[in-house]
Design an enzyme around this catalytic site. Structure first.
Site, PDB file in Angstrom:
ATOM      1  CE  LYS A  13      -0.940  -0.367   5.134  1.00  0.00           C
ATOM      2  NZ  LYS A  13       0.098   0.263   5.567  1.00  0.00           N
ATOM      3  NE  ARG A  84      -2.125   0.335  10.659  1.00  0.00           N
ATOM      4  CZ  ARG A  84      -1.217   0.845   9.990  1.00  0.00           C
ATOM      5  NH1 ARG A  84      -1.183   1.716   9.344  1.00  0.00           N
ATOM      6  NH2 ARG A  84      -0.090   0.206  10.362  1.00  0.00           N
ATOM      7  NE  ARG A 118       8.470  -2.498   4.128  1.00  0.00           N
ATOM      8  CZ  ARG A 118       7.254  -2.173   4.460  1.00  0.00           C
ATOM      9  NH1 ARG A 118       6.350  -1.839   3.554  1.00  0.00           N
ATOM     10  NH2 ARG A 118       6.847  -2.464   5.848  1.00  0.00           N
ATOM     11  NE  ARG A 149       8.288   0.153   8.108  1.00  0.00           N
ATOM     12  CZ  ARG A 149       7.029   0.297   7.945  1.00  0.00           C
ATOM     13  NH1 ARG A 149       6.685   0.786   6.895  1.00  0.00           N
ATOM     14  NH2 ARG A 149       6.122  -0.033   9.101  1.00  0.00           N
ATOM     15  NE  ARG A 160       4.263  -3.340  10.903  1.00  0.00           N
ATOM     16  CZ  ARG A 160       5.287  -3.591   9.992  1.00  0.00           C
ATOM     17  NH1 ARG A 160       6.337  -4.213  10.184  1.00  0.00           N
ATOM     18  NH2 ARG A 160       4.869  -2.871   8.757  1.00  0.00           N
TER      19      ARG A 160
HETATM   20  P1  AMP Z   1       2.977   1.810   8.775  1.00  0.00           P
HETATM   21  O1  AMP Z   1       4.031   2.472   8.345  1.00  0.00           O
HETATM   22  O2  AMP Z   1       1.340   2.260   8.177  1.00  0.00           O
HETATM   23  O3  AMP Z   1       3.159   0.257   8.683  1.00  0.00           O
HETATM   24  O4  AMP Z   1       2.800   1.959  10.336  1.00  0.00           O
HETATM   25  C1  AMP Z   1       4.030   1.660  11.309  1.00  0.00           C
HETATM   26  C2  AMP Z   1       3.286   1.758  12.639  1.00  0.00           C
HETATM   27  O5  AMP Z   1       3.115   2.921  12.867  1.00  0.00           O
HETATM   28  C3  AMP Z   1       2.195   0.657  12.962  1.00  0.00           C
HETATM   29  O6  AMP Z   1       2.747  -0.444  13.364  1.00  0.00           O
HETATM   30  C4  AMP Z   1       1.658   1.517  14.160  1.00  0.00           C
HETATM   31  O7  AMP Z   1       2.496   1.419  15.331  1.00  0.00           O
HETATM   32  C5  AMP Z   1       1.908   3.195  13.846  1.00  0.00           C
HETATM   33  N1  AMP Z   1       0.710   3.469  13.051  1.00  0.00           N
HETATM   34  C6  AMP Z   1       0.724   3.770  11.690  1.00  0.00           C
HETATM   35  N2  AMP Z   1      -0.641   4.317  11.274  1.00  0.00           N
HETATM   36  C7  AMP Z   1      -1.193   4.327  12.531  1.00  0.00           C
HETATM   37  C8  AMP Z   1      -2.774   4.556  12.835  1.00  0.00           C
HETATM   38  N3  AMP Z   1      -3.439   4.965  11.639  1.00  0.00           N
HETATM   39  N4  AMP Z   1      -3.302   4.183  14.093  1.00  0.00           N
HETATM   40  C9  AMP Z   1      -2.433   3.844  15.175  1.00  0.00           C
HETATM   41  N5  AMP Z   1      -1.056   3.707  14.794  1.00  0.00           N
HETATM   42  C10 AMP Z   1      -0.246   4.052  13.856  1.00  0.00           C
END
Ligand code: AMP
Length: 203
Positions: A13, A84, A118, A149, A160
């Site tokens: 995404k 989320r 990645r 990451r 996750r």
């Molecule tokens: P992502 O980059 O979208 O994979 O997000 C990495 C981490 O950031 C997630 O595992 C959460 O800990 C935090 N995070 C990102 N977006 C959200 C959200 N909408 N709500 C809560 N935590 C978030």
């Protein structure tokens, strides 16, 4: 155009958000990327969110919502990774009306394969896969050294994924009911997937 991209971790995404952003000339808001920057800076907020990110759990509403209010563009946007859960969807709905929610679907088997491959650019955010979209000598096209990451480990991705599975069903049926939900396959070539999405949103 107001778009939301949903999907499991490593579904692609983030890559689609970047490619759609170029094609549509619309900016992307990714709370995950903003949080990672704060963690790097070791800011007060970074210290607060790091403990959730390290565990693979969601950062609480009291932190995410003010961020959304501050950074959500008024007119057009692509939201990568927000909402989320249903509470976040309802909070977002109070602020704007979405055009499409695009769910980038990917099997857990492929996600497991993608974990170690990645690489992301800390400067421009470009995402590479060492197997299918390899960078030249570990360097991004913008010249920065790529990184892996910190939350791309088997254990954290597992958590996750579990969080996503638990929260996404209600989110998906919420948007299906509104008639703005589209599911696409995140297992295809990244560029043909972007074309497919653009076709589906009649761009
Ligand atoms: P992502 O980059 O979208 O994979 O997000 C990495 C981490 O950031 C997630 O595992 C959460 O800990 C935090 N995070 C990102 N977006 C959200 C959200 N909408 N709500 C809560 N935590 C978030």
């Amino acid at each position: 155009m107001k778009l939301v991209l949903l999907g499991k971790p490593l579904s692609g995404k983030g890559t689609q958000a970047a490619l759609l952003s170029k094609a549509l000339d619309i900016s992307v808001l990714s709370l995950g990327a903003l949080f990672r920057r704060e963690v790097e800076k070791k800011s007060v907020l970074g210290k607060k969110v790091e403990k959730y990110m390290k565990k693979g759990t969601l950062v609480p509403h009291s932190v995410t919502f003010p961020f959304l209010q501050k950074y959500l563009p008024k007119k057009d946007f692509i939201l990568d990774g927000y909402p989320r859960n249903l509470a976040q969807a309802k909070a977002l709905e109070k602020m704007c009306s979405l055009d499409f929610v695009i769910d980038v679907h990917c099997s857990n088997r492929l996600i497991q394969k993608r974990i170690m491959a990645r690489r992301s650019c800390p400067k421009c955010g470009k995402i590479y896969g060492l197997d299918v979209h390899p960078p030249k000598e570990g360097i991004c096209s913008c010249g920065a050294t790529l990184i892996q990451r910190k939350d791309d480990t088997k254990a954290i991705v597992q958590k996750r994924l579990a969080v996503y599975t638990k929260q996404s069903a209600s989110l998906i049926s919420y948007y299906k009911h509104k008639g703005i939900y589209l599911q696409v396959s995140g297992e295809k070539n990244r560029y043909s997937l972007t074309k497919n999405i653009l076709k589906k949103i009649s761009y």
